[in-house]
Design a protein around this motif. Structure first.
Motif, PDB file in Angstrom:
ATOM      1  N   GLY A  76       0.919  -1.293   0.345  1.00  0.00           N
ATOM      2  CA  GLY A  76       0.034  -0.132   0.293  1.00  0.00           C
ATOM      3  C   GLY A  76       0.988   0.807  -0.412  1.00  0.00           C
ATOM      4  O   GLY A  76       0.607   3.007  -0.693  1.00  0.00           O
ATOM      5  N   VAL A  77       1.884   1.554   1.037  1.00  0.00           N
ATOM      6  CA  VAL A  77       3.059   2.318   0.719  1.00  0.00           C
ATOM      7  C   VAL A  77       3.793   2.570  -0.527  1.00  0.00           C
ATOM      8  O   VAL A  77       3.725   3.473  -1.127  1.00  0.00           O
ATOM      9  N   LEU A  78       3.946   1.208  -1.090  1.00  0.00           N
ATOM     10  CA  LEU A  78       4.932   1.312  -2.305  1.00  0.00           C
ATOM     11  C   LEU A  78       4.496   2.072  -3.553  1.00  0.00           C
ATOM     12  O   LEU A  78       4.898   3.038  -4.156  1.00  0.00           O
ATOM     13  N   ALA A  79       2.880   1.743  -3.195  1.00  0.00           N
ATOM     14  CA  ALA A  79       1.703   2.520  -4.490  1.00  0.00           C
ATOM     15  C   ALA A  79       1.621   3.906  -4.331  1.00  0.00           C
ATOM     16  O   ALA A  79       2.292   4.037  -5.584  1.00  0.00           O
ATOM     17  N   TYR A  80       2.889   4.389  -3.425  1.00  0.00           N
ATOM     18  CA  TYR A  80       2.720   6.479  -3.812  1.00  0.00           C
ATOM     19  C   TYR A  80       3.959   6.406  -3.693  1.00  0.00           C
ATOM     20  O   TYR A  80       3.938   7.535  -4.076  1.00  0.00           O
ATOM     21  N   LEU A  81       5.010   5.825  -3.458  1.00  0.00           N
ATOM     22  CA  LEU A  81       6.231   6.329  -3.232  1.00  0.00           C
ATOM     23  C   LEU A  81       6.427   7.172  -5.496  1.00  0.00           C
ATOM     24  O   LEU A  81       6.346   7.814  -4.489  1.00  0.00           O
ATOM     25  N   THR A  82       5.866   6.304  -6.303  1.00  0.00           N
ATOM     26  CA  THR A  82       6.453   6.465  -7.499  1.00  0.00           C
ATOM     27  C   THR A  82       5.682   5.934  -8.955  1.00  0.00           C
ATOM     28  O   THR A  82       4.708   4.520  -8.312  1.00  0.00           O
ATOM     29  N   PRO A  83       5.270   5.548  -9.791  1.00  0.00           N
ATOM     30  CA  PRO A  83       4.828   5.549 -10.488  1.00  0.00           C
ATOM     31  C   PRO A  83       5.296   4.313 -10.284  1.00  0.00           C
ATOM     32  O   PRO A  83       4.520   3.054 -11.272  1.00  0.00           O
ATOM     33  N   ILE A  84       6.758   3.743 -10.613  1.00  0.00           N
ATOM     34  CA  ILE A  84       7.622   2.274 -11.053  1.00  0.00           C
ATOM     35  C   ILE A  84       6.988   1.929  -9.792  1.00  0.00           C
ATOM     36  O   ILE A  84       6.598   0.326  -9.679  1.00  0.00           O
ATOM     37  N   LEU A 102      -0.695  24.042 -12.571  1.00  0.00           N
ATOM     38  CA  LEU A 102       0.039  24.441 -11.652  1.00  0.00           C
ATOM     39  C   LEU A 102      -1.028  23.792 -10.509  1.00  0.00           C
ATOM     40  O   LEU A 102      -0.217  23.295  -9.754  1.00  0.00           O
ATOM     41  N   LEU A 103      -2.129  24.764 -10.321  1.00  0.00           N
ATOM     42  CA  LEU A 103      -3.246  24.264  -9.560  1.00  0.00           C
ATOM     43  C   LEU A 103      -3.340  22.709  -9.696  1.00  0.00           C
ATOM     44  O   LEU A 103      -3.874  22.906  -7.974  1.00  0.00           O
ATOM     45  N   GLY A 104      -2.922  22.531 -10.409  1.00  0.00           N
ATOM     46  CA  GLY A 104      -3.417  20.795 -10.702  1.00  0.00           C
ATOM     47  C   GLY A 104      -2.722  19.961  -9.283  1.00  0.00           C
ATOM     48  O   GLY A 104      -2.693  19.181  -8.757  1.00  0.00           O
ATOM     49  N   LEU A 105      -1.645  20.751 -10.068  1.00  0.00           N
ATOM     50  CA  LEU A 105      -0.092  20.028  -9.452  1.00  0.00           C
ATOM     51  C   LEU A 105      -0.478  20.145  -7.793  1.00  0.00           C
ATOM     52  O   LEU A 105      -0.141  19.244  -7.337  1.00  0.00           O
ATOM     53  N   ILE A 106      -0.517  21.563  -7.704  1.00  0.00           N
ATOM     54  CA  ILE A 106      -1.050  21.617  -5.753  1.00  0.00           C
ATOM     55  C   ILE A 106      -2.548  20.456  -5.151  1.00  0.00           C
ATOM     56  O   ILE A 106      -2.025  20.080  -4.123  1.00  0.00           O
ATOM     57  N   LEU A 107      -3.182  20.771  -5.764  1.00  0.00           N
ATOM     58  CA  LEU A 107      -4.114  19.544  -5.783  1.00  0.00           C
ATOM     59  C   LEU A 107      -3.825  18.177  -6.044  1.00  0.00           C
ATOM     60  O   LEU A 107      -4.229  17.832  -4.010  1.00  0.00           O
ATOM     61  N   CYS A 108      -3.038  18.156  -6.662  1.00  0.00           N
ATOM     62  CA  CYS A 108      -2.558  16.760  -6.141  1.00  0.00           C
ATOM     63  C   CYS A 108      -1.618  15.878  -5.233  1.00  0.00           C
ATOM     64  O   CYS A 108      -1.764  15.296  -5.521  1.00  0.00           O
ATOM     65  N   PHE A 109      -1.166  17.241  -4.940  1.00  0.00           N
ATOM     66  CA  PHE A 109       0.423  16.747  -3.863  1.00  0.00           C
ATOM     67  C   PHE A 109      -0.465  16.606  -2.955  1.00  0.00           C
ATOM     68  O   PHE A 109      -0.350  15.425  -1.527  1.00  0.00           O
ATOM     69  N   PHE A 110      -1.556  17.573  -2.249  1.00  0.00           N
ATOM     70  CA  PHE A 110      -2.589  17.373  -1.001  1.00  0.00           C
ATOM     71  C   PHE A 110      -2.882  16.100  -1.402  1.00  0.00           C
ATOM     72  O   PHE A 110      -3.661  15.438  -0.536  1.00  0.00           O
ATOM     73  N   LEU A 111      -3.774  15.987  -2.110  1.00  0.00           N
ATOM     74  CA  LEU A 111      -4.053  13.909  -2.047  1.00  0.00           C
ATOM     75  C   LEU A 111      -3.603  13.549  -2.199  1.00  0.00           C
ATOM     76  O   LEU A 111      -3.789  12.230  -1.019  1.00  0.00           O
ATOM     77  N   TRP A 112      -2.149  13.238  -2.592  1.00  0.00           N
ATOM     78  CA  TRP A 112      -0.872  12.200  -2.144  1.00  0.00           C
ATOM     79  C   TRP A 112      -0.840  12.382  -0.568  1.00  0.00           C
ATOM     80  O   TRP A 112       0.025  10.902  -0.592  1.00  0.00           O
ATOM     81  N   VAL A 113      -0.555  13.875  -0.175  1.00  0.00           N
ATOM     82  CA  VAL A 113      -0.133  13.515   1.446  1.00  0.00           C
ATOM     83  C   VAL A 113      -0.954  12.825   1.851  1.00  0.00           C
ATOM     84  O   VAL A 113      -1.101  12.261   3.222  1.00  0.00           O
ATOM     85  N   VAL A 114      -2.246  13.140   1.679  1.00  0.00           N
ATOM     86  CA  VAL A 114      -3.391  12.401   2.206  1.00  0.00           C
ATOM     87  C   VAL A 114      -3.856  11.121   2.271  1.00  0.00           C
ATOM     88  O   VAL A 114      -3.534  10.505   2.843  1.00  0.00           O
ATOM     89  N   GLY A 115      -3.453  10.432   0.969  1.00  0.00           N
ATOM     90  CA  GLY A 115      -3.818   9.530   0.541  1.00  0.00           C
ATOM     91  C   GLY A 115      -2.480   8.217   1.396  1.00  0.00           C
ATOM     92  O   GLY A 115      -2.094   7.512   1.966  1.00  0.00           O
ATOM     93  N   PHE A 116      -0.713   9.325   1.151  1.00  0.00           N
ATOM     94  CA  PHE A 116       0.473   8.273   1.375  1.00  0.00           C
ATOM     95  C   PHE A 116       0.620   8.179   3.402  1.00  0.00           C
ATOM     96  O   PHE A 116       0.642   7.429   3.757  1.00  0.00           O
ATOM     97  N   MET A 117      -0.313   9.084   3.800  1.00  0.00           N
ATOM     98  CA  MET A 117      -0.032   8.978   5.498  1.00  0.00           C
ATOM     99  C   MET A 117      -1.229   7.872   5.540  1.00  0.00           C
ATOM    100  O   MET A 117      -1.138   7.632   6.883  1.00  0.00           O
ATOM    101  N   GLY A 118      -2.354   7.777   4.394  1.00  0.00           N
ATOM    102  CA  GLY A 118      -2.859   6.677   5.297  1.00  0.00           C
ATOM    103  C   GLY A 118      -2.070   5.619   5.040  1.00  0.00           C
ATOM    104  O   GLY A 118      -3.064   4.824   6.340  1.00  0.00           O
TER     105      GLY A 118
END
Length: 122
Positions: free
Chosen positions: A16-24, A73-89
C-alpha cells in the motif's frame, strides 16, 4: 472515511505504501497485488493510480498556451495534497478515501472482478 485495517499482512501494508512512492513503485505494487490478491493494497492502488492518472491528464493539458500552465500548477498543488492524504493513510495502515476524487477512483479502477480472489465489500 478512515478505518484502521488491523488484519492486514506486513506485505500488504508495504505494498500500500509502495503504490504512492512513484509510478514505478505503483507498478511494482500492482505486480505484488496480482500475485497476492488482497483488498488493502488494491484500495491504495486505486487511490494512487487515480492521482497518477490525474497528473498525466494535467501534463497533457499543460500544452495549452497560458491556461494550460495555470491548470497544471493548480492541479499539481491539488494532487500533492491528495497524495499526502493517501500516503499518510497508507503509512498508518488506514484506508483513507482522498477528498472528493477518492470515491470515483474506487469505483472507476475497481479491478477486483477481473482478478478475483477477494471481495470489495469491506
Amino acid at each position: 472515511m478512515d478505518h484502521r485495517s488491523h488484519s492486514i499482512t506486513t506485505l500488504a501494508a508495504l505494498t500500500g505504501v509502495l503504490a504512492y512512492l512513484t509510478p514505478i513503485g505503483w507498478v511494482l505494487a500492482f505486480v505484488i497485488h496480482i500475485i497476492r490478491k488482497e483488498e488493502y493494497p488494491a484500495f491504495h492502488l486505486r487511490q494512487a493510480g487515480g492521482i497518477y492518472l490525474t497528473l498525466a491528464i494535467l501534463l497533457f493539458l499543460s500544452t495549452i498556451p497560458y491556461l494550460g500552465f495555470l491548470l497544471w500548477l493548480l492541479g499539481l498543488i491539488l494532487c500533492f495534497f491528495l497524495w499526502v492524504v493517501g500516503f499518510m493513510g497508507a503509512v498508518q495502515s488506514y484506508r483513507t478515501i482522498i477528498p472528493y476524487f477518492g470515491p470515483y477512483f474506487q469505483s472507476w479502477f475497481n479491478i477486483s472482478r477481473l482478478l478475483g480472489g477477494y471481495s470489495d465489500e469491506d
